[in-house]
Enzyme design. Structure first.
Site, mmCIF file in Angstrom:
data_model
loop_
_atom_site.group_PDB
_atom_site.id
_atom_site.type_symbol
_atom_site.label_atom_id
_atom_site.label_comp_id
_atom_site.label_asym_id
_atom_site.label_seq_id
_atom_site.Cartn_x
_atom_site.Cartn_y
_atom_site.Cartn_z
ATOM 1 N N ASN A 174 30.387 6.331 -0.434
ATOM 2 C CA ASN A 174 30.457 7.109 -1.671
ATOM 3 C C ASN A 174 29.707 8.423 -1.439
ATOM 4 O O ASN A 174 28.482 8.439 -1.401
ATOM 5 C CB ASN A 174 29.816 6.304 -2.809
ATOM 6 C CG ASN A 174 29.774 7.071 -4.113
ATOM 7 O OD1 ASN A 174 30.394 8.130 -4.242
ATOM 8 N ND2 ASN A 174 29.046 6.544 -5.082
ATOM 9 N N PHE A 175 30.461 9.513 -1.299
ATOM 10 C CA PHE A 175 29.827 10.816 -1.020
ATOM 11 C C PHE A 175 29.157 11.406 -2.256
ATOM 12 O O PHE A 175 28.375 12.334 -2.149
ATOM 13 C CB PHE A 175 30.873 11.821 -0.525
ATOM 14 C CG PHE A 175 31.387 11.596 0.876
ATOM 15 C CD1 PHE A 175 30.991 10.516 1.637
ATOM 16 C CD2 PHE A 175 32.284 12.506 1.450
ATOM 17 C CE1 PHE A 175 31.478 10.325 2.936
ATOM 18 C CE2 PHE A 175 32.768 12.340 2.741
ATOM 19 C CZ PHE A 175 32.373 11.244 3.488
ATOM 20 N N HIS B 146 30.297 3.101 -11.866
ATOM 21 C CA HIS B 146 29.087 3.416 -11.097
ATOM 22 C C HIS B 146 27.942 3.754 -12.063
ATOM 23 O O HIS B 146 28.143 4.418 -13.073
ATOM 24 C CB HIS B 146 29.349 4.589 -10.147
ATOM 25 C CG HIS B 146 28.261 4.742 -9.129
ATOM 26 N ND1 HIS B 146 27.045 5.299 -9.432
ATOM 27 C CD2 HIS B 146 28.198 4.379 -7.823
ATOM 28 C CE1 HIS B 146 26.278 5.277 -8.353
ATOM 29 N NE2 HIS B 146 26.956 4.714 -7.361
ATOM 30 N N GLU C 269 25.147 -3.209 -7.480
ATOM 31 C CA GLU C 269 24.261 -2.119 -7.078
ATOM 32 C C GLU C 269 23.078 -2.025 -8.040
ATOM 33 O O GLU C 269 23.176 -1.357 -9.088
ATOM 34 C CB GLU C 269 25.016 -0.788 -7.111
ATOM 35 C CG GLU C 269 26.221 -0.733 -6.211
ATOM 36 C CD GLU C 269 26.547 0.706 -5.852
ATOM 37 O OE1 GLU C 269 26.449 1.031 -4.672
ATOM 38 O OE2 GLU C 269 26.851 1.494 -6.760
ATOM 39 N N GLY D 179 19.659 5.111 -3.826
ATOM 40 C CA GLY D 179 19.113 6.411 -3.426
ATOM 41 C C GLY D 179 17.599 6.446 -3.357
ATOM 42 O O GLY D 179 17.000 7.511 -3.258
ATOM 43 N N SER E 101 20.641 1.630 -1.038
ATOM 44 C CA SER E 101 19.852 1.936 0.163
ATOM 45 C C SER E 101 20.233 1.094 1.375
ATOM 46 O O SER E 101 19.376 0.780 2.206
ATOM 47 C CB SER E 101 18.352 1.827 -0.135
ATOM 48 O OG SER E 101 17.999 2.755 -1.150
HETATM 49 C C1 PEP Z 1 25.555 4.258 -4.418
HETATM 50 O O1 PEP Z 1 25.178 5.074 -5.245
HETATM 51 O O2 PEP Z 1 26.679 3.748 -4.514
HETATM 52 C C2 PEP Z 1 24.638 3.898 -3.338
HETATM 53 C C3 PEP Z 1 24.717 2.705 -2.839
HETATM 54 O O3 PEP Z 1 23.744 4.845 -2.942
HETATM 55 P P1 PEP Z 1 22.597 4.696 -1.805
HETATM 56 O O4 PEP Z 1 23.224 4.044 -0.618
HETATM 57 O O5 PEP Z 1 22.170 6.109 -1.519
HETATM 58 O O6 PEP Z 1 21.517 3.876 -2.384
#
Ligand code: PEP
Length: 232
Positions: free
Chosen positions: A6-7, A88, A157, A163, A193
């Site tokens: 996911n950019f 999300h 998540e 993040g 993460s």
């Molecule tokens: C996300 O926001 O989908 C995500 C998993 O971000 P990160 O890997 O940076 O925690």
């Protein structure tokens, strides 16, 4: 195993093209059961060739119309996009997407036969309240969602792990996925993460069928190293 990148609001059209060229080269030797999804920003959607599925991070539940700033089905069809992220936490929290709106999007893209990566996750205070609170919170995020949809992938998540560099622990992921498994039989991704250093440990957890990756997916070589590092 599924590896989804996911950019978010990162990368341009040019850098996405370079990214996908590098990634394609790096993953040429991956096993066929390892499925790769890339969610670039909408401005970088295109007709790319490679062993990955291109999806969209968001779209409005309409063919087209007066929805300023949004893209609809017509814009996705131009790029043959058939996969979407819905729910999300950044859209729920920063953009105020209610469960009702999320469910409306889900119903629309389900009716169009899209593959849907549906995200759920609890805030820190809920995690600190214990497993039962987490479970109730997550199950409420299935309100209005057809959990039996055959093109559904669920991404767990935890918001506090996104993040932040602080992934959920193996035990937290294992127990949450075990709970989710009672409600959904679709693939279950973990997101929060995930990175090259912890991917092997995460991939080995029961009921983890893949990962949704933000920060660590932004560099094609790093993301490719996760695909090979998972050793699943
Ligand atoms: C996300 O926001 O989908 C995500 C998993 O971000 P990160 O890997 O940076 O925690």
């Amino acid at each position: 195993m599924i590896f989804a990148a996911n950019f978010k609001t990162n990368h341009t059209r040019n850098s996405t093209k370079r990214y996908l060229d590098t990634l394609s080269e790096k993953i040429a030797a991956k096993k066929s059961e390892e499925k790769v999804y890339i969610f670039p920003p909408a401005t970088a959607l295109g007709h790319y060739q490679g062993d990955f599925t291109l999806g969209v991070q968001n779209a409005y539940p309409a063919q087209n119309g007066a929805f300023t700033g949004e893209i609809g089905l017509e814009q996705l069809e131009e790029f043959a996009i058939r996969t979407i992220l819905i729910g999300h936490s950044e859209r729920r929290e920063l953009l105020g997407e209610s469960q009702e709106k999320v469910a409306e999007k889900f119903a629309f893209f389900k009716a169009e036969g899209f593959e849907i990566i549906y995200c759920i996750g609890e805030p820190l205070e809920v995690r600190q309240a214990g497993d039962e609170a987490v479970s109730a919170y997550l199950l409420a995020q299935f309100e209005g969602i057809d959990t039996a949809y055959e093109k559904l992938i669920v991404a767990y998540e935890p918001i506090w792990a996104i993040g932040t560099g602080r992934s959920a622990t193996t035990e937290e992921i294992a127990s949450t996925h075990q709970t989710l498994r009672k409600t959904v039989s679709s693939p279950l991704l973990y997101g929060g993460s995930a990175n090259p250093d912890n991917i092997q440990e995460i991939a080995a957890i029961e009921n983890v069928d893949g990962v949704l990756v933000g920060s660590a997916s932004l560099d094609a070589e790093k993301f490719a190293s996760m695909i090979f590092g998972a050793k699943c």
